[in-house]
Structure formats: structure tokens, C-alpha cells
Design a protein around this motif. Structure first.
Motif, short mmCIF file in Angstrom:
data_model
loop_
_atom_site.label_atom_id
_atom_site.label_comp_id
_atom_site.label_asym_id
_atom_site.label_seq_id
_atom_site.Cartn_x
_atom_site.Cartn_y
_atom_site.Cartn_z
N LEU A 177 1.15 -10.84 -2.87
CA LEU A 177 1.85 -9.71 -2.28
C LEU A 177 3.36 -9.80 -2.52
O LEU A 177 4.04 -8.78 -2.60
CB LEU A 177 1.57 -9.64 -0.78
CG LEU A 177 0.11 -9.43 -0.38
CD1 LEU A 177 -0.04 -9.50 1.13
CD2 LEU A 177 -0.42 -8.10 -0.91
N ARG A 178 3.86 -11.04 -2.67
CA ARG A 178 5.30 -11.23 -2.88
C ARG A 178 5.62 -11.68 -4.30
O ARG A 178 6.69 -11.38 -4.80
CB ARG A 178 5.84 -12.24 -1.86
CG ARG A 178 5.71 -11.74 -0.44
CD ARG A 178 6.53 -12.53 0.54
NE ARG A 178 6.45 -11.94 1.88
CZ ARG A 178 7.19 -12.32 2.90
NH1 ARG A 178 8.09 -13.28 2.75
NH2 ARG A 178 7.05 -11.74 4.08
N THR A 179 4.68 -12.39 -4.92
CA THR A 179 4.97 -12.89 -6.27
C THR A 179 4.60 -11.89 -7.35
O THR A 179 5.19 -11.89 -8.43
CB THR A 179 4.23 -14.21 -6.52
OG1 THR A 179 2.81 -14.00 -6.43
CG2 THR A 179 4.65 -15.28 -5.52
N GLU A 180 3.62 -11.04 -7.10
CA GLU A 180 3.17 -10.06 -8.11
C GLU A 180 2.95 -8.68 -7.49
O GLU A 180 1.89 -8.07 -7.66
CB GLU A 180 1.86 -10.53 -8.75
CG GLU A 180 1.89 -11.92 -9.37
CD GLU A 180 0.52 -12.33 -9.87
OE1 GLU A 180 -0.03 -11.63 -10.75
OE2 GLU A 180 -0.02 -13.33 -9.36
N PRO A 181 3.92 -8.15 -6.77
CA PRO A 181 3.69 -6.87 -6.09
C PRO A 181 3.35 -5.72 -7.04
O PRO A 181 2.49 -4.89 -6.72
CB PRO A 181 5.02 -6.62 -5.36
CG PRO A 181 6.03 -7.44 -6.11
CD PRO A 181 5.29 -8.66 -6.56
N GLU A 182 4.00 -5.68 -8.20
CA GLU A 182 3.74 -4.57 -9.12
C GLU A 182 2.32 -4.63 -9.67
O GLU A 182 1.66 -3.58 -9.84
CB GLU A 182 4.76 -4.60 -10.26
CG GLU A 182 6.19 -4.30 -9.80
CD GLU A 182 7.18 -4.30 -10.95
OE1 GLU A 182 6.76 -4.55 -12.10
OE2 GLU A 182 8.37 -4.05 -10.70
N GLU A 225 -3.36 -2.53 -9.40
CA GLU A 225 -4.78 -2.73 -9.11
C GLU A 225 -5.26 -1.76 -8.03
O GLU A 225 -6.37 -1.22 -8.12
CB GLU A 225 -5.00 -4.18 -8.66
CG GLU A 225 -4.81 -5.19 -9.78
CD GLU A 225 -4.66 -6.62 -9.27
OE1 GLU A 225 -4.85 -6.83 -8.04
OE2 GLU A 225 -4.33 -7.52 -10.07
N LEU A 226 -4.43 -1.56 -7.02
CA LEU A 226 -4.82 -0.63 -5.96
C LEU A 226 -4.93 0.80 -6.49
O LEU A 226 -5.87 1.53 -6.15
CB LEU A 226 -3.79 -0.68 -4.82
CG LEU A 226 -3.81 -1.93 -3.94
CD1 LEU A 226 -2.62 -1.93 -3.00
CD2 LEU A 226 -5.11 -2.00 -3.13
N ARG A 227 -3.96 1.19 -7.31
CA ARG A 227 -4.01 2.56 -7.87
C ARG A 227 -5.22 2.75 -8.76
O ARG A 227 -5.88 3.81 -8.71
CB ARG A 227 -2.73 2.83 -8.65
CG ARG A 227 -1.50 3.04 -7.77
CD ARG A 227 -0.23 3.11 -8.60
NE ARG A 227 0.94 3.44 -7.79
CZ ARG A 227 2.19 3.33 -8.21
NH1 ARG A 227 2.44 2.92 -9.46
NH2 ARG A 227 3.21 3.64 -7.41
N TRP A 249 0.85 -1.21 0.00
CA TRP A 249 0.00 0.00 0.00
C TRP A 249 0.88 1.26 0.00
O TRP A 249 0.61 2.21 -0.72
CB TRP A 249 -0.91 -0.03 1.23
CG TRP A 249 -1.92 1.08 1.30
CD1 TRP A 249 -1.69 2.37 1.66
CD2 TRP A 249 -3.32 0.99 0.98
NE1 TRP A 249 -2.84 3.10 1.61
CE2 TRP A 249 -3.87 2.28 1.20
CE3 TRP A 249 -4.15 -0.04 0.57
CZ2 TRP A 249 -5.22 2.55 1.01
CZ3 TRP A 249 -5.50 0.23 0.38
CH2 TRP A 249 -6.02 1.51 0.59
N ARG A 250 1.93 1.24 0.81
CA ARG A 250 2.84 2.40 0.88
C ARG A 250 3.51 2.63 -0.46
O ARG A 250 3.63 3.78 -0.93
CB ARG A 250 3.88 2.16 1.97
CG ARG A 250 4.81 3.34 2.21
CD ARG A 250 5.91 2.99 3.18
NE ARG A 250 6.83 2.01 2.62
CZ ARG A 250 7.80 2.32 1.76
NH1 ARG A 250 7.97 3.57 1.35
NH2 ARG A 250 8.60 1.38 1.30
N LEU A 251 3.95 1.52 -1.12
CA LEU A 251 4.61 1.64 -2.41
C LEU A 251 3.65 2.15 -3.48
O LEU A 251 4.08 2.77 -4.47
CB LEU A 251 5.18 0.28 -2.83
CG LEU A 251 6.36 -0.23 -1.99
CD1 LEU A 251 6.73 -1.65 -2.40
CD2 LEU A 251 7.57 0.69 -2.15
N ALA A 252 2.35 1.90 -3.28
CA ALA A 252 1.35 2.39 -4.23
C ALA A 252 1.14 3.89 -4.11
O ALA A 252 0.53 4.51 -4.98
CB ALA A 252 0.03 1.65 -4.03
#
Length: 317
Positions: A287-292, A297-299, A212-215
Motif C-alpha cells: 500500500l505504501r511501497t507500490e501504490p500505483e 490492479e484494483l482498476r 481505493w479513493r485514488l483508484a
């Protein structure tokens, strides 16, 4: 001595030991010479050498309790057990299996670590807590002494989250200990406490908070109850962006194997929809395999939520 004599001697010596662990000096006082004691720890002997000056009246591998007793005998000087070994005595389940017995002694004494006994001198010597006859550091100190020797963030998260969730300690106590004790090796612990302050209750939720922070989204509320305009319960999302009424749920496949759990998830999603709440559902593994991909999706969900009128829902006070 023949076998019968040794059986009798072992039985008598055991009464002067702690769980079969005894100092060689004690054996000498009981009439067993130092050379004899160490000879019995050699291959073919009846005993086992544990630490300098400490033997066990058996050949079997020592139990955790026997290792603790041996370490305490070795360190002397008001020693208390701390770290993960003490955490196990407090019934904490997470964290690595203790490979050594971590002991604290007052700073005025001089004892070097040896074998599985790690002796730490400290000016911040804690009060003693007795558990099953074992002198332990208080829970908060024990937990922090364990995690400050670890460089694996997941381990630190798991241990601190369980210690707080189980009621063994709390965030305020942990922060006080961090502020008054040694600052060495505390960076990860401070980071995790900040996550717990935001409502994180598991390692998966901590991973989610980092995503979430990285987003680049506003700071979320974690595990907060969301209610509708009339105060009716809607849900308690893993993460909630109150600015745009966006929920994020970290849903495990295992959770949905039960029909009852699946039905609860459908009912929750229906309440989200009925109240105009946007929701993103993510598997923990992604969360670890497809973080980007998850960040994208969150954005996207945030942009959609920002573009529509905010529904009349809010966090329960």
C-alpha cells in the motif's frame, strides 16, 4: 546534618509528600529552609529539582506518576491531566510516549507552562474523572487533546481507532467533542473519524481506503458481512464494492504463517469463487511501497467485474 540525620528527615518529609514529590513551601513549613531545599537538588545533593517550587525527595529519575504529581502541584487551580498522559492512565496503548504532562486549568487562572508541565487554559473546562487518585479529563477529551497536537496522520489514526475499538469512547462522542470544543488542530481527527465511519479498523485499512479513493472506484463498504442468495455467510472483506460484487482483502504474510489461518484463507477464497465474486489480495506493505501498482490492479479487477453479470450476493443488513 550527618547521614543518619538526613535519613530520618527524609523519612519524615516523605510522609508529607505525594510519591516523594513536595512543594518547597511545604518543606519550609516543616522546617527545611528554601536555600537548603534547593541546595539538596544540586550535584551531590539528595533530592531532585522537578519544576519551579517543586522537588522530589530522591535523586533517581522521576517516574510517570511522580511527573504527574509534580505537574499538578505546579499548575494548582483545579488542574486535570489530559492528552496522551491521561490516555495512558486509561490504558490506551497507541500514541507516542508522553514527553510532557498536559494539563488543563480554567481560563480565569494564569499559569505559564514550565519544563515538562504544559499548562493550557480553557473555557471548555471538562468534568473531572478520578483514576487512581489522579484527576483526569474524560476519555474523549483526553484523546482529542492528545491528537490535536500531532501532525502525523498514522499516529492520529492509531490512537482514534484504538480508542473506539477498545470502547473507551465512540465516534458520536468524539464528533460532539470536536463540534463543541476548540477547532484548533482537529482536521486530521475529523478525517480519521470519516474513515472509521466507513468501517476502517486499523491503520492498514485506512491506507487501503486512501488507495481505493485514488483508484477512483465507488465508495466501498469496509468490514461488512457478505452473504449469498440464500443468506449464507460468504466473507467479511476489508473493502467491498457492492455495485459489481468486488472484494478486496489486505492479507498479511504473518497471518499465513499458521496452518490454521492459511486454511481459513483458502476456504474464504473458495467461497468467493463459488459465488462468482471477484477478489483482489494485497500485502499491507505494498500500500505504501507500490501504490500505483495496487491502484492499477484494483482498476483492472473492477473493469472485469463490471463486464460480467453481477452475482446474487449482497451485504447482510
Amino acid at each position: 546534618m550527618d547521614r543518619g540525620e538526613w535519613d530520618r528527615v527524609d523519612g519524615e518529609l516523605w510522609q508529607h509528600s505525594k510519591f516523594g514529590v513536595v512543594r518547597v513551601s511545604e518543606l519550609e513549613a516543616l522546617g527545611v529552609g528554601r536555600k537548603t531545599a534547593y541546595r539538596q537538588c544540586q550535584p551531590g545533593g539528595r533530592w531532585r529539582y522537578l519544576l519551579p517550587g517543586i522537588v522530589m525527595l530522591d535523586r533517581a529519575p522521576p517516574t510517570p506518576r511522580q511527573r504527574i504529581e509534580a505537574a499538578l502541584m505546579f499548575a494548582r487551580h483545579e488542574a486535570v491531566v489530559t492528552g496522551f498522559q491521561a490516555a495512558r492512565c486509561y490504558h490506551l496503548r497507541t500514541g507516542p510516549d508522553p514527553e510532557f504532562v498536559h494539563l488543563l486549568i480554567p481560563n480565569r487562572y494564569r499559569v505559564l507552562s514550565s519544563g515538562f508541565a504544559v499548562v493550557e487554559r480553557t473555557v471548555f473546562f471538562p468534568r473531572t474523572v478520578l483514576r487512581d487518585g489522579i484527576p483526569l479529563a474524560p476519555p474523549t477529551r483526553a484523546v482529542l487533546d492528545g491528537v490535536r497536537r500531532v501532525r502525523d496522520l498514522d499516529v492520529v489514526r492509531a490512537v482514534l481507532i484504538e480508542s473506539v475499538q477498545s470502547g473507551l469512547t465512540d465516534v458520536a462522542e468524539l464528533r460532539r467533542e470536536l463540534d463543541t470544543g476548540t477547532k484548533r488542530g482537529t482536521a486530521l481527527a475529523r478525517r480519521v473519524l470519516n474513515e472509521i465511519d466507513l468501517g476502517v479498523r486499523s491503520v492498514a485499512e485506512a491506507d487501503a481506503l486512501e488507495i481505493w479513493r485514488l483508484a477512483g472506484l465507488p465508495t466501498p463498504h469496509c468490514n461488512s458481512v457478505v452473504v449469498d442468495a440464500a443468506g449464507g455467510y460468504v466473507a467479511m472483506p476489508d473493502a467491498w464494492c457492492d455495485e459489481v460484487a468486488l472484494a478486496w482483502e489486505i492479507d498479511s504474510n504473518e497471518f499465513h504463517y499458521s496452518k490454521q489461518s492459511y486454511a481459513k484463507t483458502l476456504a474464504r477464497n473458495s467461497r468467493y469463487a463459488a459465488n462468482g465474486i471477484g477478489v483482489v489480495q494485497t500485502l499491507p506493505s505494498r500500500l505504501r511501497t507500490e501504490p500505483e501498482a495496487v491502484i492499477a490492479e484494483l482498476r483492472a479487477a473492477y473493469a472485469v467485474a463490471l463486464a460480467r453479470p453481477r452475482p446474487p450476493v449482497h451485504i447482510k443488513a
